[in-house]
Motif scaffolding. Structure first.
Motif, short mmCIF file in Angstrom:
data_model
loop_
_atom_site.label_atom_id
_atom_site.label_comp_id
_atom_site.label_asym_id
_atom_site.label_seq_id
_atom_site.Cartn_x
_atom_site.Cartn_y
_atom_site.Cartn_z
N ARG A 219 1.13 -0.92 0.09
CA ARG A 219 0.05 0.14 0.15
C ARG A 219 0.62 1.27 -0.25
O ARG A 219 0.71 2.12 -0.54
N ARG A 220 1.51 1.32 1.14
CA ARG A 220 2.54 2.29 1.24
C ARG A 220 3.80 1.96 -0.34
O ARG A 220 4.25 3.26 -0.59
N ALA A 221 3.76 1.67 -1.38
CA ALA A 221 4.38 1.85 -1.80
C ALA A 221 4.07 1.88 -3.42
O ALA A 221 4.22 3.08 -4.31
N VAL A 222 2.19 1.73 -3.43
CA VAL A 222 1.55 2.67 -4.66
C VAL A 222 1.52 3.69 -4.16
O VAL A 222 1.61 4.55 -5.13
N PRO A 234 -4.92 4.18 -1.69
CA PRO A 234 -4.78 2.75 -2.77
C PRO A 234 -4.81 2.07 -1.40
O PRO A 234 -5.20 2.20 -0.31
N GLU A 235 -5.28 0.47 -1.95
CA GLU A 235 -5.41 -0.70 -1.03
C GLU A 235 -4.72 -1.38 -1.07
O GLU A 235 -4.03 -2.04 -2.40
N ALA A 236 -4.51 -2.16 -0.58
CA ALA A 236 -3.73 -3.73 -0.57
C ALA A 236 -4.92 -4.53 0.80
O ALA A 236 -4.78 -4.65 1.60
N LEU A 237 -4.88 -5.94 -0.49
CA LEU A 237 -6.03 -6.44 0.03
C LEU A 237 -5.56 -7.67 -0.18
O LEU A 237 -5.42 -8.88 -1.76
N ALA A 250 -3.62 -5.21 -5.09
CA ALA A 250 -3.16 -3.83 -5.21
C ALA A 250 -4.28 -2.88 -6.06
O ALA A 250 -4.81 -3.25 -7.25
N ARG A 251 -4.72 -2.20 -5.24
CA ARG A 251 -5.59 -1.14 -6.06
C ARG A 251 -5.51 -0.35 -6.19
O ARG A 251 -5.40 0.45 -4.24
#
Length: 330
Positions: A219-222, A234-237, A250-251
């Motif tokens: 999430r931090r990278a995106v 941004p999301e990471a699920l 990642a969205r």
């Protein structure tokens, strides 16, 4: 002498007949010329009516185009302006025809045009269908010039909407001409209707890695990538438990133009890969297991012998069990 006189009389009769025929033709031509001369005022008035109708049609076309251009709909102005102009010219032509031929009634002309329009409609079905579809597209405005759309197998930027077809410039620099009837009767994906568009990408991590830590790193990278919008964030699920890894999706949201979406996606993938490598989180390769069976003749005979022995032993065991049951019953 008598025969010579008779032949001379016959020749004179033939000459008189020929001259009589010529005179009849000349009289007919004279009557036509006289009729045309008498109709010169009618033709003059009819031409004036046609000229006035053409000028009025041009004025109406200019007014319609200017009005719709002010409303930022120039393509609709072109189509409706041309339609209004030629309708006025058609009315002028009907009036001119009744002036030249006073015996011709406007009702008869309209009836004749009605029958002719049916025949013309069948003959030019595809052209009229595309024209009507183009007019409906311009009126309802499901997309505009500059929008990026996808129709069937074609995707690109709308260059122009004409009465017969819509011109689309594909992302690789080609131009596609799509009939308006195909656009109106098929589903259209308009990708630039809204200012933002969401993209996603799946990343696989090892089963021994911490899922929560990996999601936060992704999430931090995106979020650190230029072009990714902060709202929505941004999301990471965690998304799937696959055979060889845990999938994390990642969205993120970006501007809806295709160029922006493509370049931001590339930067996101690079940023996520570098962040996971730095954190020491494994991204495993796909694991496959292949089993090989030796089917040579010697091994095959040994295998058949073993299967036969197992089958014979099973039969003997079943017979022994049956005999024991019989002894108990006795």
């Amino acid at each position: 002498m008598m025969q010579a006189q008779e032949s001379q009389d016959n020749a004179l009769d033939k000459l008189g007949a020929v001259s009589t025929d010529y005179s009849a033709a000349i009289d007919q031509v004279d009557s036509w010329v006289d009729g045309a001369i008498r109709l010169i005022p009618h033709f003059t008035v009819a031409l004036v009516v046609l000229l006035v109708a053409f000028i009025l049609g041009s004025i109406f076309r200019f007014l319609v185009r200017r009005h719709l251009r002010r409303r930022d709909r120039p393509n609709l102005g072109e189509v409706l302006g041309s339609l209004v102009k030629w309708c006025v010219v058609l009315v002028g032509f009907l009036l001119a025809a009744t002036i030249v031929m006073p015996s011709l009634k406007p009702g008869d002309l309209i009836a004749g045009l009605g029958v002719s329009s049916v025949a013309i409609g069948f003959a030019f079905k595809d052209i009229l269908q595309n024209w009507l579809a183009g007019l409906l597209i311009l009126l309802r405005q499901p997309f505009e010039i500059g929008d990026q759309i996808k129709v069937t197998d074609f995707e690109g930027t709308v260059h122009r909407i004409e009465t017969r077809a819509t011109l689309i410039d594909t992302y690789d620099g080609q131009r596609v001409v799509i009939p308006n009837s195909d656009i109106y009767t098929n589903a259209i994906l308009v990708k630039t209707t809204h200012a933002s568009r969401r993209s996603d990408y799946e990343i696989g991590i090892g089963y021994n890695d911490n899922i929560g830590e990996a999601c936060e790193i992704i999430r931090r990278a995106v979020a650190s990538v230029e072009g990714v919008e902060a709202d929505p964030a941004p999301e990471a699920l965690p998304w799937d438990l696959a055979a060889s890894w845990v999938s994390i999706r990642a969205r993120w949201w970006t501007s809806s133009t295709q160029a922006n979406v493509t370049h931001v996606r590339a930067r996101v993938i690079q940023s996520v890969k570098e962040a996971l490598d730095e954190a020491g989180i494994d991204m495993p390769f796909e694991t496959q297991v292949h089993l090989f069976h030796d089917q040579t003749e010697g091994h095959d005979r040994a295998g058949r012998k073993q299967r036969k022995e197992r089958h014979t032993g099973a039969q003997e065991g079943a017979q022994g069990a049956a005999q024991k049951r019989e002894g108990k019953n006795d």
